[in-house]
Write an enzyme that holds these catalytic residues in place. Structure first.
Site, PDB file in Angstrom:
ATOM      1  N   TYR A  35      60.055  52.727  51.228  1.00  0.00           N
ATOM      2  CA  TYR A  35      59.897  51.266  51.133  1.00  0.00           C
ATOM      3  C   TYR A  35      60.762  50.578  52.189  1.00  0.00           C
ATOM      4  CZ  TYR A  35      59.432  46.777  48.582  1.00  0.00           C
ATOM      5  OH  TYR A  35      59.168  45.473  48.204  1.00  0.00           O
TER       6      TYR A  35
ATOM      7  N   SER B  44      60.579  41.951  52.678  1.00  0.00           N
ATOM      8  CA  SER B  44      61.474  42.087  51.523  1.00  0.00           C
ATOM      9  C   SER B  44      62.898  42.005  52.051  1.00  0.00           C
ATOM     10  CB  SER B  44      61.259  43.466  50.889  1.00  0.00           C
ATOM     11  OG  SER B  44      62.312  43.806  50.006  1.00  0.00           O
TER      12      SER B  44
HETATM   13  P1  NAD Z   1      52.460  43.565  42.282  1.00  0.00           P
HETATM   14  O1  NAD Z   1      52.446  45.001  41.873  1.00  0.00           O
HETATM   15  O2  NAD Z   1      52.516  42.490  41.259  1.00  0.00           O
HETATM   16  O3  NAD Z   1      51.200  43.235  43.207  1.00  0.00           O
HETATM   17  C1  NAD Z   1      50.773  44.111  44.202  1.00  0.00           C
HETATM   18  C2  NAD Z   1      49.379  43.729  44.600  1.00  0.00           C
HETATM   19  O4  NAD Z   1      48.937  44.655  45.609  1.00  0.00           O
HETATM   20  C3  NAD Z   1      48.360  43.838  43.459  1.00  0.00           C
HETATM   21  O5  NAD Z   1      47.383  42.829  43.595  1.00  0.00           O
HETATM   22  C4  NAD Z   1      47.737  45.218  43.685  1.00  0.00           C
HETATM   23  O6  NAD Z   1      46.420  45.344  43.138  1.00  0.00           O
HETATM   24  C5  NAD Z   1      47.713  45.225  45.193  1.00  0.00           C
HETATM   25  N1  NAD Z   1      47.605  46.569  45.758  1.00  0.00           N
HETATM   26  C6  NAD Z   1      48.367  47.658  45.524  1.00  0.00           C
HETATM   27  N2  NAD Z   1      47.896  48.698  46.225  1.00  0.00           N
HETATM   28  C7  NAD Z   1      46.823  48.242  46.918  1.00  0.00           C
HETATM   29  C8  NAD Z   1      45.915  48.848  47.822  1.00  0.00           C
HETATM   30  N3  NAD Z   1      45.998  50.144  48.149  1.00  0.00           N
HETATM   31  N4  NAD Z   1      44.925  48.085  48.333  1.00  0.00           N
HETATM   32  C9  NAD Z   1      44.788  46.782  47.997  1.00  0.00           C
HETATM   33  N5  NAD Z   1      45.639  46.160  47.149  1.00  0.00           N
HETATM   34  C10 NAD Z   1      46.628  46.898  46.621  1.00  0.00           C
HETATM   35  O7  NAD Z   1      53.667  43.468  43.311  1.00  0.00           O
HETATM   36  P2  NAD Z   1      54.482  42.214  43.907  1.00  0.00           P
HETATM   37  O8  NAD Z   1      55.868  42.341  43.407  1.00  0.00           O
HETATM   38  O9  NAD Z   1      53.745  40.958  43.745  1.00  0.00           O
HETATM   39  O10 NAD Z   1      54.524  42.652  45.435  1.00  0.00           O
HETATM   40  C11 NAD Z   1      53.814  41.997  46.455  1.00  0.00           C
HETATM   41  C12 NAD Z   1      54.507  42.227  47.788  1.00  0.00           C
HETATM   42  O11 NAD Z   1      55.803  41.637  47.737  1.00  0.00           O
HETATM   43  C13 NAD Z   1      54.715  43.694  48.138  1.00  0.00           C
HETATM   44  O12 NAD Z   1      54.524  43.892  49.514  1.00  0.00           O
HETATM   45  C14 NAD Z   1      56.176  43.923  47.772  1.00  0.00           C
HETATM   46  O13 NAD Z   1      56.735  44.967  48.510  1.00  0.00           O
HETATM   47  C15 NAD Z   1      56.768  42.579  48.136  1.00  0.00           C
HETATM   48  N6  NAD Z   1      58.049  42.296  47.501  1.00  0.00           N
HETATM   49  C16 NAD Z   1      58.173  42.259  46.140  1.00  0.00           C
HETATM   50  C17 NAD Z   1      59.411  41.968  45.593  1.00  0.00           C
HETATM   51  C18 NAD Z   1      59.642  41.885  44.101  1.00  0.00           C
HETATM   52  O14 NAD Z   1      60.805  41.774  43.691  1.00  0.00           O
HETATM   53  N7  NAD Z   1      58.614  41.898  43.278  1.00  0.00           N
HETATM   54  C19 NAD Z   1      60.518  41.728  46.406  1.00  0.00           C
HETATM   55  C20 NAD Z   1      60.348  41.782  47.786  1.00  0.00           C
HETATM   56  C21 NAD Z   1      59.107  42.059  48.322  1.00  0.00           C
END
Ligand code: NAD
Length: 260
Positions: free
Chosen positions: A155, A142
């Site tokens: 985080y 991130s």
């Molecule tokens: P999201 O909530 O849409 O998806 C998260 C996914 O992780 C889902 O499929 C959920 O079921 C799964 N998950 C959560 N806990 C879990 C566990 N204990 N075991 C197995 N699966 C689990 O979130 P996202 O925004 O798509 O985030 C995905 C990644 O991207 C994360 O690591 C997040 O930190 C990172 N990220 C997101 C953003 C953003 O702006 N959305 C920005 C930077 C980084």
């Protein structure tokens, strides 16, 4: 381009993970999905994306906070697909609170899911990748792996940790055909961020649309959300031969957030 390879994408039933799985499927990779909630919808979407290439799609519901379940998932991928050639460590959660009020259980969960799970998947996948002479490990970090924001101590700690972990493992694998890199997205409008938009709208008594604009204006100079499709295409590039010597990098896709 990725025909015959198998990609495991953790946390791919939603958001960024699903976007990456779809892009890799379009390139012909077999996909193993993981994550909570409905798996059938994402499985059909990914199968449709890779249908022309004849891909196979699997699913394992391991809870990424539980090492024994991660071990079972890695054994399942090896048994069902022969190998994990591409590992995308993407599963992640967020919790926003000042450090003095941060629930201890949320701290532990964030460190386990956003950081430690990648240690387990990597240690289990790397030996076979090295033996086969090819592999790609992509850690979805991130902007918070590079800079901080208030009230996100767990985080930010986990994401800085995974950027460091990426560099260390990239060095260990540097003379092999296995590359290890991190991707650092800015705001992406997924369920994880929608929760933060909802909280902002409720706290300030503003509309959802205005809350999104405020969120972007504060940090992301492009004023545009990064999309799961863009992150999917960057992942395809990092899996390509052209990226064979990109090693240990933290690659931002953040609308200028970390250029400030
Ligand atoms: P999201 O909530 O849409 O998806 C998260 C996914 O992780 C889902 O499929 C959920 O079921 C799964 N998950 C959560 N806990 C879990 C566990 N204990 N075991 C197995 N699966 C689990 O979130 P996202 O925004 O798509 O985030 C995905 C990644 O991207 C994360 O690591 C997040 O930190 C990172 N990220 C997101 C953003 C953003 O702006 N959305 C920005 C930077 C980084």
């Amino acid at each position: 381009m990725l025909k015959g390879k198998t990609a495991l994408v953790t946390g791919s039933t939603s958001g960024i993970g699903l976007g990456i799985a779809l892009s890799l499927a379009r390139q012909g990779a077999n996909i193993v999905l993981n994550g909570f909630g409905d798996a059938e919808g994402p499985k059909s979407e990914v199968a449709a994306a890779g249908a022309a290439q004849g891909i196979r799609v699997g699913y394992h519901g391991a809870d990424m906070s539980k090492p024994a379940e991660i071990e079972a998932m890695m054994a399942h991928v090896a048994a069902e697909f022969g190998a994990c050639d591409i590992l995308v460590n993407n599963a992640g959660i967020q919790h926003v609170a000042p450090v003095e009020n941060f629930p201890v259980e949320r701290w532990d969960a964030i460190i386990a899911i956003n950081l430690t799970s990648a240690f387990h998947t990597t240690r289990l996948a790397l030996p076979a990748m090295k033996a086969r002479g090819w592999g790609r490990i992509l850690n979805i970090a991130s902007v918070h792996g590079l800079v901080a924001s208030a009230e996100k101590s767990a985080y930010v700690a986990a994401k800085h940790g995974i950027v460091g972990f990426t560099k260390a493992v990239a060095l260990e694998a540097a003379t092999s055909g296995v590359t290890v890199n991190a991707i650092c997205p800015g705001w992406v409008l997924t369920p994880l961020v929608q929760k933060q938009v909802d909280a902002r709208a409720a706290a300030a008594g503003i509309s959802n649309e205005d809350a999104k604009k405020q969120l972007l204006a504060e940090k992301q100079p492009s004023l545009q959300f990064t999309t799961p499709e863009q992150l999917g295409e960057l992942s395809v590039f990092l899996c390509s031969d052209a990226a064979a010597n990109v090693r240990g990098q933290a690659w931002s896709l953040d609308g200028g957030w970390t250029a400030q």
